[in-house]
Design a protein around this motif. Structure first.
Motif, PDB file in Angstrom:
ATOM      1  N   ASP A  21       0.717  -1.256   0.012  1.00 16.22           N
ATOM      2  CA  ASP A  21       0.042   0.065   0.073  1.00 16.22           C
ATOM      3  C   ASP A  21       0.831   1.294  -0.136  1.00 16.22           C
ATOM      4  O   ASP A  21       0.676   2.222  -0.627  1.00 16.22           O
ATOM      5  CB  ASP A  21      -0.896  -0.029   1.312  1.00 16.22           C
ATOM      6  CG  ASP A  21      -2.112  -0.983   1.205  1.00 16.22           C
ATOM      7  OD1 ASP A  21      -2.296  -1.511   0.066  1.00 16.22           O
ATOM      8  OD2 ASP A  21      -2.796  -1.311   2.207  1.00 16.22           O
ATOM      9  N   VAL A  35       2.413   1.915  -3.318  1.00 21.46           N
ATOM     10  CA  VAL A  35       1.485   2.459  -4.466  1.00 21.46           C
ATOM     11  C   VAL A  35       1.150   3.985  -4.033  1.00 21.46           C
ATOM     12  O   VAL A  35       1.029   4.629  -4.950  1.00 21.46           O
ATOM     13  CB  VAL A  35      -0.015   1.680  -4.461  1.00 21.46           C
ATOM     14  CG1 VAL A  35      -1.218   2.399  -5.139  1.00 21.46           C
ATOM     15  CG2 VAL A  35       0.076   0.153  -4.486  1.00 21.46           C
ATOM     16  N   HIS A  36       1.046   4.185  -2.775  1.00 20.65           N
ATOM     17  CA  HIS A  36       0.751   5.698  -2.475  1.00 20.65           C
ATOM     18  C   HIS A  36       2.143   6.631  -2.865  1.00 20.65           C
ATOM     19  O   HIS A  36       1.847   7.734  -3.303  1.00 20.65           O
ATOM     20  CB  HIS A  36       0.418   5.649  -1.094  1.00 20.65           C
ATOM     21  CG  HIS A  36      -0.305   6.834  -0.522  1.00 20.65           C
ATOM     22  ND1 HIS A  36       0.105   8.243  -0.483  1.00 20.65           N
ATOM     23  CD2 HIS A  36      -1.417   7.018  -0.104  1.00 20.65           C
ATOM     24  CE1 HIS A  36      -0.413   8.918  -0.103  1.00 20.65           C
ATOM     25  NE2 HIS A  36      -1.767   8.369   0.170  1.00 20.65           N
ATOM     26  N   ARG A  81       2.807  -6.224  -8.454  1.00 17.78           N
ATOM     27  CA  ARG A  81       1.638  -5.754  -7.583  1.00 17.78           C
ATOM     28  C   ARG A  81       1.119  -4.388  -8.012  1.00 17.78           C
ATOM     29  O   ARG A  81      -0.173  -4.158  -7.906  1.00 17.78           O
ATOM     30  CB  ARG A  81       1.866  -6.095  -6.204  1.00 17.78           C
ATOM     31  CG  ARG A  81       1.917  -7.762  -5.736  1.00 17.78           C
ATOM     32  CD  ARG A  81       2.108  -7.920  -4.304  1.00 17.78           C
ATOM     33  NE  ARG A  81       3.522  -7.662  -4.172  1.00 17.78           N
ATOM     34  CZ  ARG A  81       3.612  -7.443  -2.766  1.00 17.78           C
ATOM     35  NH1 ARG A  81       2.846  -7.151  -1.724  1.00 17.78           N
ATOM     36  NH2 ARG A  81       5.082  -7.245  -2.300  1.00 17.78           N
ATOM     37  N   LEU A  82       2.060  -3.701  -7.991  1.00 13.73           N
ATOM     38  CA  LEU A  82       1.845  -2.307  -8.460  1.00 13.73           C
ATOM     39  C   LEU A  82       0.743  -2.035  -9.608  1.00 13.73           C
ATOM     40  O   LEU A  82      -0.043  -1.327  -9.507  1.00 13.73           O
ATOM     41  CB  LEU A  82       2.873  -1.235  -8.649  1.00 13.73           C
ATOM     42  CG  LEU A  82       2.940   0.135  -8.858  1.00 13.73           C
ATOM     43  CD1 LEU A  82       2.279   1.071  -7.685  1.00 13.73           C
ATOM     44  CD2 LEU A  82       4.475   0.456  -9.409  1.00 13.73           C
ATOM     45  N   LEU A  89      -1.021  -4.483 -10.813  1.00 11.54           N
ATOM     46  CA  LEU A  89      -2.109  -4.926 -10.457  1.00 11.54           C
ATOM     47  C   LEU A  89      -3.140  -3.949  -9.601  1.00 11.54           C
ATOM     48  O   LEU A  89      -4.213  -3.854 -10.080  1.00 11.54           O
ATOM     49  CB  LEU A  89      -1.899  -6.214  -9.416  1.00 11.54           C
ATOM     50  CG  LEU A  89      -1.828  -7.663 -10.069  1.00 11.54           C
ATOM     51  CD1 LEU A  89      -1.502  -8.617  -9.041  1.00 11.54           C
ATOM     52  CD2 LEU A  89      -2.866  -7.946 -11.094  1.00 11.54           C
ATOM     53  N   ARG A  90      -2.526  -3.187  -9.021  1.00 11.82           N
ATOM     54  CA  ARG A  90      -3.323  -2.305  -8.341  1.00 11.82           C
ATOM     55  C   ARG A  90      -3.463  -0.900  -8.661  1.00 11.82           C
ATOM     56  O   ARG A  90      -4.436  -0.207  -8.308  1.00 11.82           O
ATOM     57  CB  ARG A  90      -2.993  -2.067  -6.843  1.00 11.82           C
ATOM     58  CG  ARG A  90      -2.713  -3.376  -5.900  1.00 11.82           C
ATOM     59  CD  ARG A  90      -2.178  -2.845  -4.773  1.00 11.82           C
ATOM     60  NE  ARG A  90      -2.356  -4.106  -3.714  1.00 11.82           N
ATOM     61  CZ  ARG A  90      -2.813  -4.123  -2.608  1.00 11.82           C
ATOM     62  NH1 ARG A  90      -2.881  -2.969  -2.011  1.00 11.82           N
ATOM     63  NH2 ARG A  90      -2.619  -5.074  -1.732  1.00 11.82           N
ATOM     64  N   ALA A 121      -7.292   0.576 -10.111  1.00 13.05           N
ATOM     65  CA  ALA A 121      -8.059   0.974  -9.005  1.00 13.05           C
ATOM     66  C   ALA A 121      -7.565   2.244  -8.265  1.00 13.05           C
ATOM     67  O   ALA A 121      -8.152   2.915  -7.669  1.00 13.05           O
ATOM     68  CB  ALA A 121      -8.189  -0.126  -8.138  1.00 13.05           C
ATOM     69  N   ALA A 122      -6.307   2.397  -8.358  1.00 15.84           N
ATOM     70  CA  ALA A 122      -5.621   3.591  -7.368  1.00 15.84           C
ATOM     71  C   ALA A 122      -5.603   4.828  -8.327  1.00 15.84           C
ATOM     72  O   ALA A 122      -5.214   5.858  -7.646  1.00 15.84           O
ATOM     73  CB  ALA A 122      -4.114   3.111  -7.084  1.00 15.84           C
ATOM     74  N   TYR A 132       1.738 -11.920  -0.240  1.00 12.40           N
ATOM     75  CA  TYR A 132       2.298 -11.208  -1.394  1.00 12.40           C
ATOM     76  C   TYR A 132       2.796 -12.239  -2.474  1.00 12.40           C
ATOM     77  O   TYR A 132       3.572 -11.870  -3.567  1.00 12.40           O
ATOM     78  CB  TYR A 132       3.603 -10.364  -0.932  1.00 12.40           C
ATOM     79  CG  TYR A 132       5.096 -11.152  -0.417  1.00 12.40           C
ATOM     80  CD1 TYR A 132       6.073 -11.272  -1.023  1.00 12.40           C
ATOM     81  CD2 TYR A 132       5.114 -11.623   0.859  1.00 12.40           C
ATOM     82  CE1 TYR A 132       7.069 -11.995  -0.844  1.00 12.40           C
ATOM     83  CE2 TYR A 132       6.149 -12.288   1.351  1.00 12.40           C
ATOM     84  CZ  TYR A 132       7.284 -12.471   0.424  1.00 12.40           C
ATOM     85  OH  TYR A 132       8.258 -12.954   1.083  1.00 12.40           O
TER      86      TYR A 132
END
Length: 352
Positions: free
Chosen positions: A125, A128-129, A157-158, A160-161, A164-165, A253
């Motif tokens: 998280d 991503v932020h 994973r970044l 993948l997200r 939505a982010a 993860y």
């Protein structure tokens, strides 16, 4: 999934030679010289990881050019922004007209003082932020990301997200990424103990430094630091996460099986069949969308892929080439979208 074009000379076909030379002091010195030779201006930045988390990184840009885009680079476990592959990949990207941001994970690159809580591999998280903060600070688009080893896992994973982010990510590249953490642990335990011992030694030093900075929050003893890799990870999970068990933590993860099947961001993965750290079998079990590709090389070791005595790496050129291709495709798509919008906006002649 397809084979890779990488073919080193005979003396570089040992996975251990590849892996050890890739992280050698000689290559580290050369990477610093190569990055400096680009003429880029590099500045340190603190970025927002959300919920009060601060992460640090280095932004590089060549003066006088309009960047084609921004490449976010992620290092492996116990690496840093100054790891050889990070500097050399940055140099490749700068040479292709990009600006680069090399991000340190929490507790890496001498940043232990920035956050009280300990780094672990499920802290996606905050990455991503941080990526959103970096994207907001530097205007050029598209944005791309690449990572090595654990950083490759984070990069995927970044991706993948990202949708939505609200992160506009045009493509990612991953070199020898951790796919299945549980299998990776077993692979290291059953393989040459050199690598397990290396990670144990560097992680213990990191935890010792963390304890020195935050003695009240982190009052673990030296007996804890003496634990082996599996036992020390289990301690971390039970005392500093909410996962409850090692299996749950590894699953948190993991990107094995069909977990990358929903990727909307184009992705390229490079893996060496002889990697002494990451097991190959997890790659054959992946379910991927059409815009994700895996290239398997017979040789390369762990994040090595060295070409010759100069210790240049196929991997860093490969990352730069794949990211540049994704940027070009994103630019073409953007131009087509603008053209279509312009055509739709044209006033139509009145019908006779």
């Amino acid at each position: 999934m397809r084979g890779s074009d990488y073919a080193p000379p005979m003396w570089l076909r040992s996975p251990h030679v590849q892996t050890l030379l890739a992280s050698s002091d000689l290559r580290r010195r050369r990477s610093a010289q190569t990055l400096a030779a680009t003429g880029a201006v590099t500045t340190a930045h603190l970025v927002d990881g959300g919920d009060g988390v601060r992460l640090q990184g280095h932004h590089s840009v060549v003066p006088g050019i309009e960047p084609r885009g921004l490449a976010l680079l992620l290092h492996g476990w116990e690496g840093s922004t100054e790891s050889s592959y990070m500097r050399l990949t940055a140099a490749q990207m700068l040479g292709l007209g990009f600006e680069v941001f090399r991000l340190n994970f929490r507790d890496h690159g001498g940043t232990h003082h920035l956050n009280p809580a300990i780094f672990h591999s499920n802290r996606i998280d905050e990455v991503v932020h941080a990526a959103l903060d970096i994207a907001a600070r530097f205007a050029p688009r598209p944005m791309l990301a690449a990572g090595y080893s654990l950083g490759g896992n984070f990069a995927l994973r970044l991706a993948l997200r990202a949708p939505a982010a609200g992160l506009q990510l045009a493509g990612v590249a991953a070199v020898c990424p951790v796919i299945d953490p549980s299998r990776t642990m077993l692979h290291m335990e059953r393989g040459h103990r050199l690598y397990l011992r290396h990670f144990e030694r560097t992680w213990r030093a990191s935890l010792r430094r963390k304890r020195e900075l935050f003695p009240e929050q982190l009052a673990f003893d030296d007996a804890t630091l003496g634990l082996g890799m599996r036992e020390l990870t289990d301690w971390l999970v039970r005392t500093h996460t909410d996962f409850g068990s090692l299996d749950n933590y590894f699953d948190g993860y993991s990107i094995a099986g069909n977990r990358l099947s929903s990727l909307q961001v184009p992705a390229d993965i490079l893996m060496a069949a002889d990697d002494p750290v990451i097991p190959l079998d997890a790659f054959h079990d992946l379910t991927l969308p059409a815009h994700a590709r895996v290239e398997i090389s017979r040789w390369g070791g762990h994040c090595g892929f060295l070409l010759d005595h100069s210790l240049d790496s196929f991997a860093e050129r490969w990352v730069a080439g794949r990211l540049s291709g994704h940027a070009r495709a994103a630019q073409t798509s953007s131009e087509r979208t603008r053209l279509a919008a312009a055509i739709r906006a044209r006033p139509r002649s009145p019908e006779a």
